[in-house]
Design a protein around this motif. Structure first.
Motif, PDB file in Angstrom:
ATOM      1  N   ALA A 158      12.247  58.589  21.754  1.00  0.00           N
ATOM      2  CA  ALA A 158      13.559  58.603  20.839  1.00  0.00           C
ATOM      3  C   ALA A 158      13.299  58.692  19.344  1.00  0.00           C
ATOM      4  O   ALA A 158      12.536  58.023  18.667  1.00  0.00           O
ATOM      5  N   PHE A 159      14.102  59.477  18.799  1.00  0.00           N
ATOM      6  CA  PHE A 159      14.003  59.769  17.059  1.00  0.00           C
ATOM      7  C   PHE A 159      14.109  58.289  16.446  1.00  0.00           C
ATOM      8  O   PHE A 159      13.396  58.257  15.500  1.00  0.00           O
ATOM      9  N   ALA A 160      15.070  57.719  16.775  1.00  0.00           N
ATOM     10  CA  ALA A 160      15.348  56.198  16.222  1.00  0.00           C
ATOM     11  C   ALA A 160      14.391  55.314  16.518  1.00  0.00           C
ATOM     12  O   ALA A 160      14.306  54.366  15.621  1.00  0.00           O
ATOM     13  N   TYR A 161      13.565  55.310  17.486  1.00  0.00           N
ATOM     14  CA  TYR A 161      12.308  54.587  17.689  1.00  0.00           C
ATOM     15  C   TYR A 161      11.125  54.746  16.695  1.00  0.00           C
ATOM     16  O   TYR A 161      10.720  54.001  16.216  1.00  0.00           O
ATOM     17  N   ASP A 162      11.128  56.014  16.338  1.00  0.00           N
ATOM     18  CA  ASP A 162      10.338  56.531  15.442  1.00  0.00           C
ATOM     19  C   ASP A 162      10.724  55.741  13.794  1.00  0.00           C
ATOM     20  O   ASP A 162       9.892  55.287  13.010  1.00  0.00           O
ATOM     21  N   LEU A 163      12.044  55.992  13.651  1.00  0.00           N
ATOM     22  CA  LEU A 163      12.583  55.470  12.610  1.00  0.00           C
ATOM     23  C   LEU A 163      12.312  53.840  12.453  1.00  0.00           C
ATOM     24  O   LEU A 163      11.978  53.374  11.420  1.00  0.00           O
ATOM     25  N   ALA A 164      12.447  53.261  13.632  1.00  0.00           N
ATOM     26  CA  ALA A 164      12.120  51.645  13.808  1.00  0.00           C
ATOM     27  C   ALA A 164      10.749  51.570  13.509  1.00  0.00           C
ATOM     28  O   ALA A 164      10.472  50.382  12.823  1.00  0.00           O
ATOM     29  N   ILE A 165       9.702  52.301  13.872  1.00  0.00           N
ATOM     30  CA  ILE A 165       8.316  52.097  13.472  1.00  0.00           C
ATOM     31  C   ILE A 165       8.371  52.143  11.997  1.00  0.00           C
ATOM     32  O   ILE A 165       7.364  51.261  11.472  1.00  0.00           O
ATOM     33  N   CYS A 166       8.847  53.153  11.434  1.00  0.00           N
ATOM     34  CA  CYS A 166       8.911  53.177   9.775  1.00  0.00           C
ATOM     35  C   CYS A 166       9.361  51.857   9.279  1.00  0.00           C
ATOM     36  O   CYS A 166       8.998  51.465   8.078  1.00  0.00           O
ATOM     37  N   LEU A 167      10.629  51.322   9.612  1.00  0.00           N
ATOM     38  CA  LEU A 167      11.111  50.170   9.129  1.00  0.00           C
ATOM     39  C   LEU A 167       9.828  49.000   9.219  1.00  0.00           C
ATOM     40  O   LEU A 167      10.023  48.228   8.211  1.00  0.00           O
TER      41      LEU A 167
ATOM     42  N   ALA B 138      25.248  55.412  19.312  1.00  0.00           N
ATOM     43  CA  ALA B 138      24.233  54.504  19.972  1.00  0.00           C
ATOM     44  C   ALA B 138      22.832  54.298  19.301  1.00  0.00           C
ATOM     45  O   ALA B 138      22.489  53.168  19.418  1.00  0.00           O
ATOM     46  N   GLU B 139      22.471  55.348  18.485  1.00  0.00           N
ATOM     47  CA  GLU B 139      21.027  54.900  17.619  1.00  0.00           C
ATOM     48  C   GLU B 139      21.404  53.905  16.825  1.00  0.00           C
ATOM     49  O   GLU B 139      20.542  53.228  16.414  1.00  0.00           O
ATOM     50  N   LEU B 140      22.447  53.847  16.043  1.00  0.00           N
ATOM     51  CA  LEU B 140      22.826  52.894  15.061  1.00  0.00           C
ATOM     52  C   LEU B 140      22.905  51.494  15.689  1.00  0.00           C
ATOM     53  O   LEU B 140      22.441  50.548  15.243  1.00  0.00           O
TER      54      LEU B 140
ATOM     55  N   LEU C  83      17.276  46.390  18.174  1.00  0.00           N
ATOM     56  CA  LEU C  83      16.302  46.293  19.389  1.00  0.00           C
ATOM     57  C   LEU C  83      15.265  47.262  19.088  1.00  0.00           C
ATOM     58  O   LEU C  83      14.212  46.914  19.696  1.00  0.00           O
ATOM     59  N   LEU C  84      15.487  48.404  18.796  1.00  0.00           N
ATOM     60  CA  LEU C  84      14.380  49.153  18.660  1.00  0.00           C
ATOM     61  C   LEU C  84      13.357  48.820  17.609  1.00  0.00           C
ATOM     62  O   LEU C  84      11.961  48.838  17.941  1.00  0.00           O
ATOM     63  N   ALA C  85      13.692  47.981  16.374  1.00  0.00           N
ATOM     64  CA  ALA C  85      12.776  47.461  15.581  1.00  0.00           C
ATOM     65  C   ALA C  85      12.185  46.361  16.204  1.00  0.00           C
ATOM     66  O   ALA C  85      10.817  46.201  15.889  1.00  0.00           O
ATOM     67  N   ARG C  86      12.752  45.533  16.870  1.00  0.00           N
ATOM     68  CA  ARG C  86      11.873  44.336  17.616  1.00  0.00           C
ATOM     69  C   ARG C  86      10.847  45.259  18.860  1.00  0.00           C
ATOM     70  O   ARG C  86       9.640  44.778  18.557  1.00  0.00           O
ATOM     71  N   GLY C  87      11.265  46.342  19.606  1.00  0.00           N
ATOM     72  CA  GLY C  87      10.207  46.993  20.181  1.00  0.00           C
ATOM     73  C   GLY C  87       9.161  47.370  19.359  1.00  0.00           C
ATOM     74  O   GLY C  87       7.860  47.395  20.027  1.00  0.00           O
TER      75      GLY C  87
END
Length: 321
Positions: A219-228, A260-262, A267-271
């Motif tokens: 998921a693109f948003a997961y990559d964004l969460a990694i960057c956060l 949905a990404e927003l 949760l993605l950041a937690r992951g």
């Protein structure tokens, strides 16, 4: 370097003879990174990197990694480009290891990122996601949510030595993540490891993205969460919402996030925090004796995981939903 392959002079000369990169003037090992062995080569035609892929990198994944860098460079992304030998091949063998020559990128990574750097990173990540949409090869994420439980099981015995009660806390967190993880977000090729040491700057201008050896499809948003997680926390563990807002706004100006990404960003950041907590915990427990690179402290990501657990909406990261 945690794993390092010494290359005899005569073997290096034979390997380089297959390339049109000029006469070798000098070379030296680069004592950074824990996945591969890296050398910097100076020839009379320029500067190049030589990478020998160690056991932690599966040989079957190398066509994906090298092909992706070649594809992204062709789409205008500033990243290292594999050098083809005279036979047109990007991958060879040296000292019993798969090996590749890679182009050299100018720049340095920033040790104390500022909001202006986060703007550059957010825009570059979105451009990478768009540029990879037509890349033909795919690679599943070997460290996705379904892999975290088995990874934790492999280092569970050392968890409570790091922090009292950590094993039970991670068990609860993993159960919630596996239960609630979104499976149908917009997805494609992601970098999956875009930390400050994998981004080069010249002044305040981003000059290149490096180290694509965790890249995969997710998921693109997961990559964004990694960057956060990687860019928006200070050395004392405090979350910097100004940096987060800068990163997210710059990303969404290039590639807007859907509803949905927003909604699932916390949760993605937690992951993402869990993923790096677990790999750091594993490396902390299984640190090779005599390795040049010290393992990173897993507690950093425990602090970040606990922070994200308290965020209920994108507003917690400075982004209005």
């Amino acid at each position: 370097m945690a794993v390092y392959t010494e290359v005899p002079d005569e073997e290096l000369e034979a390997f380089l003879a297959a390339y049109d990169i000029g006469a070798l003037l000098s070379y030296k090992g680069i004592a950074e990174g824990v996945e591969n062995s890296n050398y910097m080569l100076h020839t009379d035609k320029g500067v190049f990197f030589l990478t020998l892929y160690e056991k932690r990198v599966a040989a079957g994944d190398l066509p994906f990694f090298l092909g992706l860098m070649n594809h992204l460079a062709g789409r205008g992304i500033n990243c290292p480009t594999p050098i083809r030998n005279r036979a047109g091949e990007m991958l060879g063998e040296l000292s019993g290891r798969p090996a590749a020559l890679i182009s050299f990128l100018e720049g340095v990574h920033v040790r104390r990122p500022q909001p202006r750097h986060c703007v550059e990173v957010g825009a570059a990540l979105a451009k990478l996601h768009l540029a990879g949409r037509d890349f033909a090869l795919t690679r599943p994420n070997a460290l996705n949510v379904d892999a975290w439980g088995p990874l934790f099981d492999s280092c569970r015995a050392g968890a409570d030595a790091l922090a009292a009660g950590l094993a039970a806390e991670l068990d609860r967190e993993l159960s919630q993540l596996l239960r609630d993880w979104p499976r149908h977000l917009p997805a494609g090729v992601i970098h999956a490891d875009l930390f400050p040491d994998n981004v080069f700057f010249i002044g305040d201008r981003l000059s290149g993205l490096i180290d694509f050896y965790f890249a995969c499809n997710d998921a693109f948003a997961y990559d964004l969460a990694i960057c956060l997680n990687a860019w928006c926390f200070e050395s004392d563990g405090a979350f910097n919402i100004t940096k987060a807002r800068a990163l997210l706004q710059a990303y969404t100006q290039v590639r807007p996030l859907d509803a949905a990404e927003l909604a699932t960003l916390p949760l993605l950041a937690r992951g993402a925090a869990m993923r790096f907590l677990l790999t750091r915990l594993y490396d902390w427990i299984n640190h090779p004796p005599g390795a040049f690179v010290k393992p990173k402290n897993p507690k950093e990501y425990l602090t970040r995981l606990r922070f994200h657990r308290g965020v209920s909406s994108p507003a917690g990261y400075g982004l209005d939903a």
